[in-house]
Structure formats: C-alpha cells, structure tokens
Design a protein around this motif. Structure first.
Motif, short mmCIF file in Angstrom:
data_model
loop_
_atom_site.label_atom_id
_atom_site.label_comp_id
_atom_site.label_asym_id
_atom_site.label_seq_id
_atom_site.Cartn_x
_atom_site.Cartn_y
_atom_site.Cartn_z
N SER A 1 -30.82 12.44 34.89
CA SER A 1 -30.73 11.12 35.52
C SER A 1 -30.09 10.09 34.60
O SER A 1 -29.36 9.21 35.06
CB SER A 1 -32.13 10.65 35.95
N LYS B 1 -24.78 9.26 35.24
CA LYS B 1 -24.67 7.85 34.85
C LYS B 1 -23.39 7.22 35.35
O LYS B 1 -23.34 6.03 35.65
CB LYS B 1 -24.75 7.73 33.33
N GLN C 1 -30.29 14.07 42.27
CA GLN C 1 -29.85 13.08 41.29
C GLN C 1 -28.69 12.23 41.82
O GLN C 1 -28.60 11.04 41.52
CB GLN C 1 -29.45 13.77 39.98
N SER D 1 -28.94 8.15 42.06
CA SER D 1 -28.13 7.47 41.06
C SER D 1 -27.61 6.13 41.59
O SER D 1 -27.17 6.02 42.74
CB SER D 1 -26.94 8.34 40.65
#
Length: 463
Positions: A40, A45, A128, A132
């Motif tokens: 994560s 990112k 994820q 995000s």
C-alpha cells in the motif's frame, strides 16, 4: 493452497526487482516491511510503480517453460487429447495415457499451486488498486481492467481443468485456506463478471507497443469463448461479432506470420523474457533441432488435414535426427538457441478463433449461411475451398474439425473442445486404449497435497 509466507515471498520477489529497476540509483525499500504495508505504501503509491507491479505478473508468467498460461496446456492438453506423443516419460506418460492420479506431482505444482499463486497476487493487486489514492483515474481503471481480465483467464483454465474449484476473490489467507470447491457454474459467473468489468474499464487501444497488455477486445474475445463453452449461443455470436467488427484485427494471409510479434491476428500476446527461447511451445516442440524431439504429433492429427491444407505444410515440420524423421508442430519457428531473434511472442488470443466461435454459435442458432461464411474465412486462408456442409449437424462437425486443424498444439483447444462437446468418450475411447470407459479422465484429479492441507476440498469422481 500454498502457505501465507510462500505467497508473500513470491509477491515480494516479483515486485521488488521491478521497483529496483524503476528507482535507478535510489532504493525504494531498505528492509522489506510486512507485505500489506509495503504494497500500500510503496507499490501503489504512483502510476509508474503500480504499472510495474502489474507488468510483473506477465513477466512472471513467461519465466517458466511449460508453466500455467505459458505452454502448459499446449503440451499437456495435446497429450491428454489426441494431438501429441511424448518421448520424455515421467508425468508425460500419465497425461498421454490419461492415467493421472491425485499424487501426480505436476498436477499439484503446475496446474493448481501456480495459478493460485497468481490469483493471490491478482486479488491483492485489485484490493490495493481500489484503495489507492495516489493513482490517476485512467491508470487505475486500466490496471483494474487488466487484473480482472487475468483473474478471469486463470479461472477459465482452472475450471476447465478441474471442474469445481475454490473461488478465491480476496487476499484473505485465513478465508482462502479453508475454502471448499465452488461449483463450476459459480466460477463461470465470476469469470463473466470480471470480463464485463474489464470491458468497461479497458480502452480499445493498446497500452505500450503492440498487443502485449489486455485491452477491451481481449476481454470481449475471452467473453465470446466463455459464452461458447456455456452454450449461450446468442451471446457468443454477439461478443465475437464485436471483436470481428472492431476493425482492429485481420487474418494474416501468410500462415508463417501468424505467431510473429505484433501479428495482425494477435489479440493478446505475452512478451518472451528468456535468454535461450521465445515461446514455451517452440522450446518444447523444436528444442535445438539436433536431438530426438520430446514431442511428436499423433497419427490422428497427421491424418486430420485435407489435401492442400497449407497448415499442414506451414505449421508442421519434419526433424531428421540420426536418420529418423519426426513430425512436430511448427507454428513457432524458433526453438532453443543462443540469443533467439525477438520476433515471436507467446500468442494468448488470436483473431481466427473469433470466426470459429461465431460460426459455431450461428450453426447452433441455425443460421446456416452465416456459419458457412465464417467457417469459409478460415478455410480460404488455409488454401482450401468452401465447406460442403449445408445443414446444422454437418456444419457443427465441420467446425469441430476446423478447430482441430487450426488450433492444434495451442492452449489445449482440442482437449477442451472434445470435453465441452461431449465427444471425449467417443473420440478418445476409439483412439486410445488407455482411455477410461467411465470418462472420468476428462477432469484432472484434485492434488492430494492440497486435500491434505485443506480438508474442505473434495476429490473428482474416479480418483
């Protein structure tokens, strides 16, 4: 299933190399933190690292020879059906003789554990991506579409291999380790849901250079095949028509160009990443060309071609080793060699299949002229005249035969076709003395090792 640590280690190994390459001289991670925190906080990112993580799945798929989604079904499906003979022995003999047992090692490692490792990675990636906040909308949609397509692809081959299988749609190990087998119909529901999502999420345009990542038409092409296997003829017709009518693809006029990189017929290809071979099929069927080949075609396949069929001339070759001739598949022209030319990619989905999907669907809908037209498109490319089949029954037989000579030694099409059309017992029972009279070999056994780890798993009949 595999242990939690094995899943996490594999995922970390997969993405860490990609992140290092992206970071240049800067290290992304000094010491790998727990996988969920690492995923994560680092991998998802930004657009660049998230894309690298998804691309890593394709790279991982292409690392092994005769592995799940990379040559495994071309070889083992061909052995299980009536296409290939093996000179390698071991587990190959069990596939060829339809004598697999629950203790057969490759069933556990290659057909079960490998795809569930991919599915863990895919499910974790989907989670994820959804959570995000650092990704652009366009990239998030593209990557979600790709991973949902890949989940559908894995489950398509799992359910057509084992029938009922555990349906893992999350990365929750505690849940997954005790899942029972879900009915094949439920697995198909998940496949359809993922493909419909992928159709919406993915652009019709390819990302990067050529058809090496899924786009909208990949999802639609697999959707057409899925509907065909479910005997949903109108939906299969519609999906195949959408791909054919997209204007994105054409049939390669030269059969020798079909499996080249960026073939006009390629709907999806995976890029090779091995130093001594391009495709798993080329390495398995051709080898170095100087020793006895591991696989040769059966007399049943050799006799299936009509006189003048260019596929026999262009897609089969004869290797002479120590004065003995061996006939082998030759769709891929490059075997095992030092620094192979990077001009052949692993063909995952191709345009020709859509014509034969639509032909079969139209024949089932009793659209005889429409079925004939699509069948003839493939026959004419192979140098053959138009079909003489003029009624539903004869057309369906002609289409099944066309699929036999068009898709031989390719992704297990023949094996799956015999099973889904309920012809495995009649055809293989007549050809192979080792075919079991009860037909239980049409489904592979659930690996004994998996049943030991998960007592909620049950065994297929006959094993």
């Amino acid at each position: 299933m595999k242990t939690k640590n094995n899943y996490h280690i594999r995922y970390w190994v997969l993405i860490s190399g990609l992140l290092v390459s992206l970071a240049s001289c800067k290290k992304f991670v000094e010491v790998p933190p727990p996988i969920n925190q690492e995923v994560s906080s680092v991998v998802f990112k930004n657009d660049k690292s998230a894309t690298a993580a998804v691309l890593g799945l394709y790279s991982q798929i292409m690392q092994g020879n005769e592995s799940f989604l990379n040559g495994l079904f071309s070889v083992n499906g061909g052995l299980s059906a009536d296409e290939l003979l093996s000179g390698r022995g071991g587990d190959d003999n069990l596939f060829e003789q339809n004598g697999l047992t629950a203790a057969t090692g490759s069933i556990d490692s290659k057909f079960w554990a490998a795809p569930y490792t991919y599915l863990y990675q895919i499910n974790l990636t989907i989670e994820q991506l959804n959570s995000s906040s650092g990704l652009s909308i366009a990239v998030k949609q593209q990557l979600l579409g790709e991973t949902k397509f890949m989940r559908a692809l894995c489950y398509f081959y799992l359910t057509n291999t084992f029938g009922d299988v555990p349906l893992e749609t999350s990365s929750d190990y505690h849940l997954n380790q005790s899942l029972p087998r879900a009915a094949s119909a439920k697995v198909y529901d998940q496949i359809l849901a993922d493909l419909h999502d992928a159709q919406v999420l993915l652009s019709p345009d390819y990302q990067g250079s050529g058809p090496v990542r899924p786009n909208k038409w990949c999802a639609t092409a697999l959707l057409a095949r899925t509907y065909l296997y479910q005997k949903k003829w109108a939906q299969a017709d519609s999906a195949a028509t959408a791909v054919i009518g997209s204007g994105t693809y054409t049939l390669e006029p030269d059969l020798n160009s079909v499996f080249l990189a960026n073939s006009t017929e390629a709907i999806l290809q995976f890029v090779p990443n091995q130093p001594t071979w391009n495709s798993s099929e080329g390495a398995s069927f051709l080898g170095q060309g100087t020793s006895t080949p591991e696989y040769t075609i059966t007399p049943f396949l050799a006799n299936a071609f009509e006189a003048g069929d260019l596929r026999e001339a262009d897609w089969l070759t004869t290797l002479n080793v120590d004065g003995t001739d061996y006939r082998v598949p030759f769709k891929y022209k490059v075997g095992t060699t030092t620094n192979p030319p990077a001009d052949e990619f692993n063909m995952v989905l191709r345009y020709a299949e859509q014509f034969l999907i639509r032909a079969e669907a139209k024949a089932q809908e009793n659209d005889i002229p429409g079925a004939q037209a699509d069948l003839n498109a493939i026959r004419q490319r192979a140098g053959l005249g138009n079909t003489t089949a003029a009624d539903q029954a004869s057309l369906l037989n002609a289409i099944l035969h066309e699929r036999q000579v068009e898709f031989f030694a390719e992704w297990g099409h023949r094996w799956f076709d015999l099973k889904r059309t309920d012809k495995a017992n009649a055809v293989l029972g007549a050809e192979k003395p080792t075919w079991p009279s009860d037909g239980h070999a049409a489904l592979y056994p659930v690996p004994l090792n998996q049943i030991k780890q998960n007592p909620f798993l049950t065994q297929n009949t006959g094993y």
